[in-house]
Design a protein around this motif. Structure first.
Motif, PDB file in Angstrom:
ATOM      1  N   GLN A  10      -2.674  -1.524  -7.191  1.00 20.56           N
ATOM      2  CA  GLN A  10      -1.551  -0.686  -6.775  1.00 20.56           C
ATOM      3  C   GLN A  10      -1.821   0.642  -7.451  1.00 20.56           C
ATOM      4  OE1 GLN A  10       2.540  -1.677  -8.044  1.00 20.56           O
ATOM      5  NE2 GLN A  10       2.980  -1.749  -5.857  1.00 20.56           N
ATOM      6  N   GLY A  11      -2.212   1.609  -6.654  1.00 23.92           N
ATOM      7  CA  GLY A  11      -2.717   2.848  -7.237  1.00 23.92           C
ATOM      8  C   GLY A  11      -4.042   2.524  -7.909  1.00 23.92           C
ATOM      9  N   GLU A  12      -4.198   2.909  -9.147  1.00 26.39           N
ATOM     10  CA  GLU A  12      -5.412   2.613  -9.902  1.00 26.39           C
ATOM     11  C   GLU A  12      -5.261   1.372 -10.776  1.00 26.39           C
ATOM     12  OE1 GLU A  12      -8.305   4.262  -9.480  1.00 26.39           O
ATOM     13  OE2 GLU A  12      -7.226   5.319  -7.902  1.00 26.39           O
ATOM     14  N   THR A  13      -4.087   0.744 -10.757  1.00 28.51           N
ATOM     15  CA  THR A  13      -3.787  -0.387 -11.627  1.00 28.51           C
ATOM     16  C   THR A  13      -4.067  -1.710 -10.930  1.00 28.51           C
ATOM     17  OG1 THR A  13      -2.033   0.928 -12.641  1.00 28.51           O
ATOM     18  CG2 THR A  13      -1.972  -1.442 -13.030  1.00 28.51           C
ATOM     19  N   ARG A  55       6.082  -5.473  -6.148  1.00 28.91           N
ATOM     20  CA  ARG A  55       6.622  -5.100  -4.851  1.00 28.91           C
ATOM     21  C   ARG A  55       5.969  -3.779  -4.465  1.00 28.91           C
ATOM     22  NH1 ARG A  55       9.921  -8.276  -3.200  1.00 28.91           N
ATOM     23  NH2 ARG A  55      11.638  -7.442  -2.047  1.00 28.91           N
ATOM     24  N   GLY A  56       6.049  -3.477  -3.224  1.00 27.56           N
ATOM     25  CA  GLY A  56       5.488  -2.217  -2.755  1.00 27.56           C
ATOM     26  C   GLY A  56       4.057  -2.385  -2.287  1.00 27.56           C
ATOM     27  N   CYS A 115      -5.035  -2.807   3.271  1.00 27.49           N
ATOM     28  CA  CYS A 115      -3.662  -3.238   3.046  1.00 27.49           C
ATOM     29  C   CYS A 115      -3.490  -4.661   3.565  1.00 27.49           C
ATOM     30  CB  CYS A 115      -2.691  -2.341   3.803  1.00 27.49           C
ATOM     31  SG  CYS A 115      -2.546  -0.695   3.139  1.00 27.49           S
ATOM     32  N   PRO A 116      -2.672  -5.456   2.902  1.00 31.87           N
ATOM     33  CA  PRO A 116      -2.409  -6.813   3.395  1.00 31.87           C
ATOM     34  C   PRO A 116      -1.865  -6.847   4.826  1.00 31.87           C
ATOM     35  CG  PRO A 116      -1.619  -6.587   1.156  1.00 31.87           C
ATOM     36  CD  PRO A 116      -2.031  -5.212   1.621  1.00 31.87           C
ATOM     37  N   TYR A 117      -1.123  -5.819   5.223  1.00 33.78           N
ATOM     38  CA  TYR A 117      -0.564  -5.831   6.574  1.00 33.78           C
ATOM     39  C   TYR A 117      -1.661  -5.818   7.629  1.00 33.78           C
ATOM     40  CZ  TYR A 117      -1.289  -0.908   7.801  1.00 33.78           C
ATOM     41  OH  TYR A 117      -1.851   0.291   8.112  1.00 33.78           O
ATOM     42  N   GLU A 118      -2.843  -5.277   7.289  1.00 29.31           N
ATOM     43  CA  GLU A 118      -3.951  -5.287   8.243  1.00 29.31           C
ATOM     44  C   GLU A 118      -4.406  -6.716   8.538  1.00 29.31           C
ATOM     45  OE1 GLU A 118      -6.949  -2.025   7.638  1.00 29.31           O
ATOM     46  OE2 GLU A 118      -5.787  -1.816   5.780  1.00 29.31           O
ATOM     47  N   LEU A 126       4.146 -12.918   8.467  1.00 29.10           N
ATOM     48  CA  LEU A 126       2.992 -13.460   7.752  1.00 29.10           C
ATOM     49  C   LEU A 126       2.734 -12.784   6.409  1.00 29.10           C
ATOM     50  CD1 LEU A 126       0.523 -13.769  10.749  1.00 29.10           C
ATOM     51  CD2 LEU A 126       1.727 -15.616   9.569  1.00 29.10           C
ATOM     52  N   MET A 127       3.487 -11.744   6.092  1.00 31.97           N
ATOM     53  CA  MET A 127       3.180 -10.967   4.889  1.00 31.97           C
ATOM     54  C   MET A 127       3.245 -11.799   3.606  1.00 31.97           C
ATOM     55  SD  MET A 127       2.047  -8.062   5.637  1.00 31.97           S
ATOM     56  CE  MET A 127       2.109  -7.334   4.010  1.00 31.97           C
ATOM     57  N   ASP A 128       4.221 -12.653   3.452  1.00 29.28           N
ATOM     58  CA  ASP A 128       4.285 -13.492   2.244  1.00 29.28           C
ATOM     59  C   ASP A 128       3.078 -14.420   2.178  1.00 29.28           C
ATOM     60  OD1 ASP A 128       6.621 -12.391   1.262  1.00 29.28           O
ATOM     61  OD2 ASP A 128       7.914 -13.947   2.117  1.00 29.28           O
ATOM     62  N   ASP A 129       2.690 -14.979   3.312  1.00 25.92           N
ATOM     63  CA  ASP A 129       1.531 -15.869   3.338  1.00 25.92           C
ATOM     64  C   ASP A 129       0.249 -15.114   2.979  1.00 25.92           C
ATOM     65  OD1 ASP A 129       3.106 -18.050   4.103  1.00 25.92           O
ATOM     66  OD2 ASP A 129       2.829 -17.631   6.224  1.00 25.92           O
TER      67      ASP A 129
END
Length: 82
Positions: A64-67, A75-76, A27-30, A43-46
């Motif tokens: 996002q999922g399999e897509t 978003r999400g 995940c990007p948050y990591e 920092l999430m947008d960056d």
């Protein structure tokens, strides 16, 4: 964000993905938390912009999922993959 900060985020994304291996995602948050444990939300947008740059360069995939998705157009929750 200055170019040097953007490059730092890209480097951290690539290092973290390489450490996990080609069959894993994150995940990007990591990435944001690895950069700043206390103010990671800021920092999430960056991180998403850096992921978009790496995606455009063909270095990562974003799902996002399999897509497969573009990190700035969805978003999400998304996942970053080699």
């Amino acid at each position: 964000m200055p170019a040097s900060g953007h490059q730092r985020i890209e480097k951290v994304i690539m290092e973290m993905l390489a450490a996990r291996g080609p069959d894993k995602s994150m995940c990007p948050y990591e990435v944001a938390r690895a950069l700043d444990e206390n103010d990671w939300r800021e920092l999430m947008d960056d991180v998403r912009h850096a992921a978009a740059s790496l995606l455009a360069d063909g270095k990562i995939r974003v799902t996002q999922g399999e897509t497969e998705v573009h990190p700035l157009e969805r978003r999400g929750p998304i996942r970053l993959r080699l």
